[in-house]
Design an enzyme around this catalytic site. Structure first.
Site, PDB file in Angstrom:
ATOM      1  N   HIS A 156     -74.466-108.508 -21.960  1.00 58.73           N
ATOM      2  CA  HIS A 156     -73.420-107.702 -21.308  1.00 58.73           C
ATOM      3  C   HIS A 156     -73.211-106.380 -22.056  1.00 58.73           C
ATOM      4  O   HIS A 156     -72.134-105.798 -21.996  1.00 58.73           O
ATOM      5  CB  HIS A 156     -72.090-108.455 -21.223  1.00 58.73           C
ATOM      6  CG  HIS A 156     -72.223-109.859 -20.737  1.00 58.73           C
ATOM      7  ND1 HIS A 156     -72.117-110.215 -19.411  1.00 58.73           N
ATOM      8  CD2 HIS A 156     -72.517-111.015 -21.404  1.00 58.73           C
ATOM      9  CE1 HIS A 156     -72.304-111.524 -19.278  1.00 58.73           C
ATOM     10  NE2 HIS A 156     -72.568-112.040 -20.476  1.00 58.73           N
ATOM     11  N   SER A 277     -81.658 -77.541 -25.257  1.00 57.82           N
ATOM     12  CA  SER A 277     -80.870 -77.001 -24.156  1.00 57.82           C
ATOM     13  C   SER A 277     -80.907 -75.486 -24.246  1.00 57.82           C
ATOM     14  O   SER A 277     -80.868 -74.923 -25.341  1.00 57.82           O
ATOM     15  CB  SER A 277     -79.430 -77.501 -24.283  1.00 57.82           C
ATOM     16  OG  SER A 277     -78.539 -76.617 -23.623  1.00 57.82           O
ATOM     17  N   LYS A 283     -78.661 -79.183 -29.123  1.00 57.15           N
ATOM     18  CA  LYS A 283     -79.171 -80.317 -28.360  1.00 57.15           C
ATOM     19  C   LYS A 283     -80.624 -80.680 -28.640  1.00 57.15           C
ATOM     20  O   LYS A 283     -81.480 -79.833 -28.820  1.00 57.15           O
ATOM     21  CB  LYS A 283     -79.047 -80.021 -26.866  1.00 57.15           C
ATOM     22  CG  LYS A 283     -77.622 -79.944 -26.387  1.00 57.15           C
ATOM     23  CD  LYS A 283     -76.999 -81.301 -26.163  1.00 57.15           C
ATOM     24  CE  LYS A 283     -77.487 -81.832 -24.840  1.00 57.15           C
ATOM     25  NZ  LYS A 283     -76.856 -83.082 -24.482  1.00 57.15           N
ATOM     26  N   GLU A 290     -86.209 -89.961 -20.127  1.00 54.14           N
ATOM     27  CA  GLU A 290     -85.565 -89.725 -18.836  1.00 54.14           C
ATOM     28  C   GLU A 290     -86.594 -89.595 -17.723  1.00 54.14           C
ATOM     29  O   GLU A 290     -86.398 -90.077 -16.606  1.00 54.14           O
ATOM     30  CB  GLU A 290     -84.709 -88.466 -18.917  1.00 54.14           C
ATOM     31  CG  GLU A 290     -83.506 -88.648 -19.818  1.00 54.14           C
ATOM     32  CD  GLU A 290     -82.814 -87.330 -20.126  1.00 54.14           C
ATOM     33  OE1 GLU A 290     -81.641 -87.187 -19.783  1.00 54.14           O
ATOM     34  OE2 GLU A 290     -83.455 -86.424 -20.693  1.00 54.14           O
TER      35      GLU A 290
END
Ligand code: ARG
Length: 469
Positions: A156, A277, A283, A290
């Site tokens: 969980h 970024s 970043k 992804e």
């Protein structure tokens, strides 16, 4: 010359003519089309349809086409070819003259495309299984390097129990090995040869189908010409297997994305596989992960496109079947493109073992081990569970862990507690009690690594045997 124009009184609408072609994408089947055509030509010679000289000139022509394609890296151009079958016929006639038209004797493009696609999927399976062996190797290496380093296992997405980092990585190896197995299974079923099935009812000349199957390393000819010319089950099975592989990869990617977040900090993203970024200077983003997650969706989309294209099609060949090619190619390219990157990422990533270890020691990760301690002292499991639950409640009030409770506090819950408790809830002891096949006790995980290595080796051997077949 078109392959079918005789009965037509009108020329085709120019826009329709272009639109219905498949050459733009099926030209990538050229090497399989040439191999299948050579097998067919030899069978025609054996059946007495071609003379020895005709066979030689057809085989030479086919070889020249292959050489031309190799020189242009497979990207053959033809502004007039309807499909790869038409292309080969045109090229052959241009090279060897009218005898080239004899190659199509007794065959149909319906059996040809069915054969080419089987050959394509078979080769793709071999390549994918080889890449999967590399991916599994990279995961297993990282597991081995992690030694006895521990981390939290989650259920969980809440702290559950500590496990070895290696144990966690081997979970992915199991998934990928199953994918490799499923591919092998798909290969077994697809390895029959449609050549000689004709358009739908079987070839109109007495062609030796077993011979052609053998020439192309198939296990034998397909059993039914109607099925053989309309069956794309192997494409569906294959792309569904790729979907499942994509699904596994996307679970991995998602977990790595979470673990690389500042909140977890278990994983240091490798710079070689990340981007920054344009706006926020600090970043470093998990792009590879992804995109893997995103591309898994794309592969699943191909699987659904195939299902929908085939659903409700009457037997046998229908031109709808042409629509099965692009999803197949796209799914194959997508997965083949990302597997080496996944292996590269795994080799480059850094795990913060200290942080993982720390996380594996807080949040009552030893509660089940504590209950087991009581069970080993004769306390019924349900009661032990309840009493350790109470001990956890006490800890929550005192803001401490189970091992911080005093013996008197524990004995107030159950007189079976003694000093030995504190040994049993130490991290190493908690790991060690999971001493079953497939469990996270270090000795079991070492066995797991050895077993994984063995399976990866067998996979590599199988791929090698197919490559030399
Ligand atoms: N390009 C076609 C395909 O991919 C080849 C088979 C054509 N057969 C036909 N009967 N028109 O399906």
């Amino acid at each position: 010359m078109k392959m079918w124009s005789g009965r037509f009184r009108q020329t085709l609408d120019a826009q329709f003519e272009r639109w219905q072609r498949s050459f733009e994408f099926d030209r990538r089947l050229l090497s399989y089309e040439l191999a299948a055509s050579a097998a067919h030509a030899r069978a025609l010679k054996n059946a007495g349809v071609l003379s020895a000289d005709e066979l030689i000139s057809i085989l030479e022509g086919l070889q020249q086409i292959g050489e031309m394609a190799a020189a242009s890296k497979g990207l053959v151009e033809d502004d007039d070819a309807e499909d790869v079958h038409h292309f080969v016929e045109k090229q052959l006639v241009a090279r060897i003259g009218e005898v080239g038209y004899k190659l199509h004797s007794g065959r149909s493009r319906n059996e040809q495309i069915a054969t080419d696609l089987r050959l394509y999927v078979r080769a793709a399976i071999d390549e994918l299984r080889s890449e999967l062996a590399d991916v599994c190797g990279a995961f297993t290496d990282r597991g081995e390097q992690a030694g006895n380093a521990a981390m939290p296992a989650y259920t969980h997405l809440q702290h559950a129990e500590p496990v070895l980092v290696a144990h966690w990585l081997l979970a992915y190896v199991e998934m990928f090995l199953r994918d490799a197995d499923r591919l092998a299974d798909c290969r077994k079923r697809l390895n029959v040869c449609p050549l000689g099935s004709g358009a739908v009812a079987g070839a109109t000349l007495a062609i030796d189908r077993a011979f052609m199957a053998h020439e192309l390393d198939f296990d034998g000819p397909t059993a039914n010409s109607i099925d053989a010319t309309s069956d794309r089950d192997f494409v569906l099975e294959f792309v569904n297997t790729l979907s499942l592989l994509g699904l596994h990869l996307s679970r991995w990617a998602e977990e790595m994305i979470i673990f690389s977040s500042q909140e977890f900090g278990f994983v240091q993203l490798p710079e070689a596989y990340s981007t920054g970024s344009s706006a926020m200077p600090q970043k470093k983003n998990p792009d590879l992960l992804e995109l893997v997650r995103g591309k898994a969706g794309r592969v699943m989309g191909s699987a659904v496109a195939l299902l929908v294209a085939l659903k409700g099609l009457p037997l046998a060949y229908n031109k709808d079947l042409q629509e099965t090619q692009e999803p197949l190619f796209d799914a194959t390219d997508t997965v083949l493109g990302l597997l080496p990157l996944v292996a590269g990422w795994m080799k480059a990533v850094q795990f913060d073992h200290e942080r993982m270890n720390e996380a594996s020691q807080s949040g009552f990760m030893n509660a089940w081990a504590a209950a087991t301690y009581l069970v080993n002292r004769g306390v019924p499991s349900r009661i032990a569970h309840e009493q350790i639950g109470k001990a956890v409640k006490l800890c929550l009030e005192k803001q401490c862990e189970l091992q911080d409770l005093a013996l008197e506090e524990l004995r107030a819950l159950n007189s079976a507690f003694d000093e030995g408790f504190y040994e049993c809830v130490k991290p190493a002891a908690v790991l060690a009690i999971h001493d079953v096949v497939g469990g996270t006790a270090p000795a079991r995980v070492r066995q797991g690594i050895a077993a994984a290595r063995h399976k990866i080796e067998s996979l590599r051997e199988e791929v090698k045997i197919h490559a030399h077949a």
